[in-house]
Design an enzyme around this catalytic site. Structure first.
Site, PDB file in Angstrom:
ATOM      1  N   HIS A 179      -5.539  -3.178  -4.790  1.00  0.00           N
ATOM      2  CA  HIS A 179      -4.798  -2.884  -3.560  1.00  0.00           C
ATOM      3  C   HIS A 179      -4.801  -4.091  -2.627  1.00  0.00           C
ATOM      4  CE1 HIS A 179      -5.612   1.194  -5.032  1.00  0.00           C
ATOM      5  NE2 HIS A 179      -4.572   1.573  -4.325  1.00  0.00           N
ATOM      6  N   ASP A 248       1.639   1.176 -11.689  1.00  0.00           N
ATOM      7  CA  ASP A 248       0.870   1.460 -10.483  1.00  0.00           C
ATOM      8  C   ASP A 248       1.739   1.027  -9.297  1.00  0.00           C
ATOM      9  OD1 ASP A 248      -1.198   2.313  -8.887  1.00  0.00           O
ATOM     10  OD2 ASP A 248      -2.727   1.082  -9.842  1.00  0.00           O
TER      11      ASP A 248
END
Length: 488
Positions: A179, A248
């Protein structure tokens, strides 16, 4: 809308802001958008009604959600998960319990109109420092993870919705959160094949409908992130997987800060991905714009259209991807009325899974101070969730201490306080290199009757102290731990 734009819509899976369908999303759903992914910020109202509204606009729209149990939940964000974590199930190593837990997760998701559960996590968590997988995985043993991944796929899909195993080719051997940056896995191709790929093979053999990629670089297969790497995604097809390859989230820094959402969308499709998860538009935090959801969606979709028009991206590749998505959507739409699940005795499973190191001290069933030294929550995992500390405290004080930055004087003060007032120490990392372990050792020396509750990956105990390895920052784990400490 021209046919290229409609084609591109069929492979994009955005998030959106709020608990209702914004106008832009309604327009795109009517124009072939693949569907939406729910995040916690969407689910404060009547989620079943929201899903019904989306399916009324576009009957074949796929609604996905990250609902893993344990430390990762969207449906129970406000209160904490009431189903076991993958790590607990792996510790217990009862595949029937895993299948039953997965079926219960699927039942809850189906009840609010969800079509795809973005689970199970098929990563083998071989690095105890891993900040983003940890207790989301079934463990660090490949064989254990493989059999429980297969059981979870059977449980989810037996309830009539799709499972999506993640994060291919394996995010377990990293100590960087994708992230925030691009993790690098320096394992050899042979090590990856022996340790990290088998759970995905098990998922394929169990009939999994979708597999999500990882934003990781494995130099053995090239420096390109797996999501954008045709060599890596090609291995899935060589395995015999003909389901949907899902990326993702493209708004994660590993993609956004390198090639951008649009560049990532184009390169992922070219590499062999079928469905592009755009991400949670609230992730920018204070920098979020009022139309962040639409901006992120258009960054992906418009880049695909431009690449199709320029010839950078072949129409045949996108048509192949859209056809896979459409087949799964059609199958799931036809089964919505038939979805079922069974009863689950979650408390019994969690109680059987919790491990105790040392002799557990007895606490009175009274308000208890909790010293919370866990790491901050991340975008993926609410590891520092307040419901865990408050449940353990049962009305007592919760004292926060940042173990990474606390100096010796601060740790000594906390230890002295624990010696004067019976407390519980709450941690999520006890490996040898963790600052939390140093705090735990100091408190154990000053107040040896302090129970240490570890919601992270189980590790070595603390000499002279009792450690409860919960392996989940969940409500049900905290409730069971509190009962164990008080003898109830």
């Amino acid at each position: 809308m021209d046919d290229l734009t409609r084609l591109a819509n069929g492979v994009v899976w955005p998030g959106f802001l709020g608990g209702d369908v914004p106008r832009w999303l309604e327009d795109e759903l009517r124009s072939g958008l693949a569907g939406v992914v729910y995040f916690a910020q969407n689910l404060h109202g009547d989620t079943a009604a929201l899903s019904a509204r989306i399916h009324a606009i576009a009957p074949h729209a796929l609604i996905g959600i990250d609902e893993e149990g344990g430390s990762v939940t969207r449906l129970e964000t406000g209160t904490g998960s009431t189903v076991p974590s993958a790590a607990q199930l792996g510790m217990l190593d009862d595949v029937d319990a895993t299948q039953d837990t997965a079926a219960e997760i699927a039942r809850r998701c189906a009840a609010v109109g969800v079509d795809v559960v973005l689970a199970p996590v098929a990563d083998v968590n071989t690095d105890p420092r891993n900040p983003v997988i940890g207790t989301r995985a079934f463990g660090s043993d490949t064989a254990v993870v493989s059999r429980h991944v297969a059981a979870a796929v059977r449980g989810i899909q037996g309830a009539g919705i799709a499972a999506c195993a993640k994060h291919y080719p394996g995010h377990g051997d990293t100590h960087t959160d994708s992230h925030h940056d691009l993790p690098r896995v320096d394992a050899t191709a042979e090590e990856m094949a022996q340790t990290h790929l088998p759970p995905f093979s098990a998922a394929v053999q169990a009939g999994v409908r979708a597999i999500m990629t990882a934003h990781i670089a494995v130099p053995a297969w090239g420096e390109t992130p797996a999501t954008l790497n045709p060599a890596v995604l090609g291995m899935l097809r060589d395995e015999g997987f003909d389901g949907v390859i899902v990326t993702d989230a493209l708004d994660m820094a590993a993609i956004r800060e390198t090639v951008g959402i649009g560049g990532g969308a184009v390169r992922a499709l070219a590499a062999g991905a079928d469905l592009l998860c755009v991400g949670n538009p609230t992730n920018p935090g204070p920098a979020m714009l009022p139309d962040q959801d639409e901006r992120d969606f258009r960054a992906a979709r418009d880049a695909i259209v431009a690449a199709l028009r320029s010839g950078e991206l072949s129409r045949e590749r996108v048509e192949e991807a859209a056809a896979r998505v459409a087949r799964m959507a059609e199958d799931l739409a036809s089964s919505r009325g038939d979805r079922q699940g069974g009863a689950l005795n979650a408390e019994s499973i969690v109680r059987r899974a919790i491990a105790v190191q040392g002799e557990l001290p007895a606490y009175a069933d009274l308000p208890t101070d909790v010293i919370d030294v866990r790491r901050p929550s991340s975008l993926a995992v609410d590891s520092a969730a307040g419901h865990v500390a408050s449940t353990l405290a049962a009305g007592g004080r919760v004292v926060r201490l940042d173990a990474e930055t606390a100096d010796d004087a601060a740790v000594a003060d906390i230890a002295v306080g624990a010696s004067r007032q019976r407390s519980i120490l709450l941690v999520d990392r006890l490996d040898e290199s963790s600052a939390q372990r140093a705090v735990a050792s100091a408190i154990a020396g000053a107040a040896p009757d302090t129970a240490i509750v570890n919601v992270g990956v189980p590790g070595d105990g603390i000499p002279g102290a009792a450690v409860l390895d919960l392996a989940a920052a969940s409500l049900i784990a905290a409730q069971v731990a509190r009962r164990m400490l008080t003898g109830n």
